[in-house]
Design a protein around this motif. Structure first.
Motif, PDB file in Angstrom:
ATOM      1  N   GLN A 167      22.721  51.920  46.193  1.00  0.00           N
ATOM      2  CA  GLN A 167      22.114  50.623  45.920  1.00  0.00           C
ATOM      3  C   GLN A 167      21.588  50.001  47.206  1.00  0.00           C
ATOM      4  N   GLU A 218      20.103  50.684  35.255  1.00  0.00           N
ATOM      5  CA  GLU A 218      21.029  51.700  34.753  1.00  0.00           C
ATOM      6  C   GLU A 218      20.356  52.584  33.705  1.00  0.00           C
ATOM      7  N   ILE A 233      28.136  56.813  42.243  1.00  0.00           N
ATOM      8  CA  ILE A 233      27.361  55.616  42.551  1.00  0.00           C
ATOM      9  C   ILE A 233      28.038  54.884  43.698  1.00  0.00           C
ATOM     10  N   ASP A 235      28.335  51.576  45.204  1.00  0.00           N
ATOM     11  CA  ASP A 235      28.075  50.205  44.762  1.00  0.00           C
ATOM     12  C   ASP A 235      28.313  49.237  45.913  1.00  0.00           C
ATOM     13  N   THR A 241      26.646  43.970  40.031  1.00  0.00           N
ATOM     14  CA  THR A 241      26.200  45.351  39.820  1.00  0.00           C
ATOM     15  C   THR A 241      27.257  46.266  39.218  1.00  0.00           C
ATOM     16  N   LEU A 242      28.505  45.877  39.214  1.00  0.00           N
ATOM     17  CA  LEU A 242      29.557  46.816  38.834  1.00  0.00           C
ATOM     18  C   LEU A 242      29.438  47.258  37.379  1.00  0.00           C
ATOM     19  N   SER A 245      26.684  49.693  37.146  1.00  0.00           N
ATOM     20  CA  SER A 245      27.083  50.976  37.724  1.00  0.00           C
ATOM     21  C   SER A 245      27.878  51.804  36.719  1.00  0.00           C
ATOM     22  N   ILE A 255      32.633  55.740  41.025  1.00  0.00           N
ATOM     23  CA  ILE A 255      31.958  54.625  41.680  1.00  0.00           C
ATOM     24  C   ILE A 255      32.738  54.292  42.946  1.00  0.00           C
ATOM     25  N   ILE A 257      33.283  51.549  45.537  1.00  0.00           N
ATOM     26  CA  ILE A 257      33.048  50.119  45.723  1.00  0.00           C
ATOM     27  C   ILE A 257      33.135  49.841  47.217  1.00  0.00           C
TER      28      ILE A 257
END
Length: 337
Positions: A167, A218, A233, A235, A241-242, A245, A255, A257
């Motif tokens: 991102q 998405e 992803i 993030d 955005t979570l 994602s 993901i 974070i």
């Protein structure tokens, strides 16, 4: 020596240049003459009191920098004079899993940072940097690069043929792009700027999604992957955005974070979609010295060069921080001494 400190309150107006004595290294320590620094969004958070409202008065901010060892304290033997080194972000996290105690040893808060001409650091908290990198390039490594390496390689275990979404086009994202490509992955980059997407494609991204023109990015990820979803992803957005994602993820995907650019609290996190996707959410907080050293070997072997947005002289350090706060940069913002 000249240094910048934060005093008298919070915010960039309280970052001022001062004169301080050049510190002397104690046992097991090294005196480093700083050559270049790089900025992270955390630096703004520290200066504005987001991370530590009870911050020490007169703190030297900025965690990331590279310099030359000019003096060694008694018993220091890991390095020699003239070695070019970076300080690791979490000075006490050498290897393995971190402990709560490690978070009291981070540069730029609560420990003094590196926005100064000299710094004394424990030799255990230093790493040599790849020879082919310029000082500005090497200065970008401690936070953004190690975070991306931790997310993509150490925890993410991205493999050839995987699809990775990064991102934005800030420092962590561009390093994540580069490291994912080293692993043989396809990389999708999202950005609100067509120009930045073009630059990311020139760096090796396979596909770009303009999220201001395609707010449901998405769905674009799902379309690009023929409905399967992304394997991984990165993030950096956080609150805004979570959920997207999770929607863009394949079943069993991961993901990482790594940021909270749109906020730290997700009040409406959709748990059911995460369960249906068997989503694996891994929070990433930079990384250990061992990760940094492994990453440096990969960077050196592949001749990788970081993406740098702009370089400011030390006298214009506050202007560099102002540019960082705009959020309109590509890659890393650096300061040279």
């Amino acid at each position: 020596m000249k240094a910048y400190v934060v005093r008298g309150g919070f915010g960039l107006d309280h970052v001022v240049q001062v004169d301080r004595p050049i510190p002397e290294p104690g046992p097991g320590q090294a005196l480093v003459r700083l050559k270049a620094l790089s900025l992270n969004s955390r630096d703004i958070g520290v200066i504005e009191g987001f991370y530590n409202p009870e911050r020490t008065e007169g703190l030297i901010p900025v965690s990331d920098g590279v310099g030359e060892i000019v003096a060694l304290g008694e018993g220091a033997a890991r390095f020699k004079l003239g070695d070019r080194v970076c300080g690791i972000f979490t000075q006490s996290w050498i290897d393995g899993e971190p402990t709560p105690a490690n978070w009291t040893s981070t540069l730029g808060s609560p420990l003094d940072g590196l926005l100064a001409e000299y710094a004394v650091l424990p030799e255990e908290g230093l790493v040599r940097v790849p020879d082919h990198l310029s000082d500005a390039e090497a200065a970008t490594l401690p936070c953004a690069a190690v975070t991306a390496w931790h997310a993509v390689v150490e925890e993410g275990q991205v493999r050839a043929g995987d699809t990775v979404v990064v991102q934005g086009t800030g420092g962590v994202s561009m390093f994540a792009l580069q490291f994912a490509k080293l692993q043989g992955a396809q990389v999708i980059v999202t950005s609100g700027s067509g120009e930045k997407l073009e630059r990311a494609l020139a760096m090796g991204a396979d596909h770009g999604i303009h999220y201001t023109e395609n707010a449901d990015w998405e769905n674009a990820v799902l379309a690009y992957t023929q409905g399967r979803g992304a394997d991984h992803i990165v993030d950096v957005g956080g609150a805004a955005t979570l959920n997207r994602s999770v929607a863009a993820l394949r079943v069993g995907g991961r993901i990482s974070i790594v940021g909270l650019l749109s906020g730290a609290a997700v009040e409406d996190f959709a748990i059911v979609p995460a369960i249906l996707k068997k989503a694996r959410l891994q929070a990433i907080n930079v990384g250990s010295r061992a990760m940094f050293e492994s990453m440096n070997r990969a960077i050196a072997h592949n001749g990788l060069r970081p993406a740098i947005d702009s370089v400011f002289p030390f006298a214009e350090a506050v202007d560099a921080l102002r540019r960082l706060k705009t959020g309109s940069y590509f890659g890393k913002i650096c300061i040279t001494l």
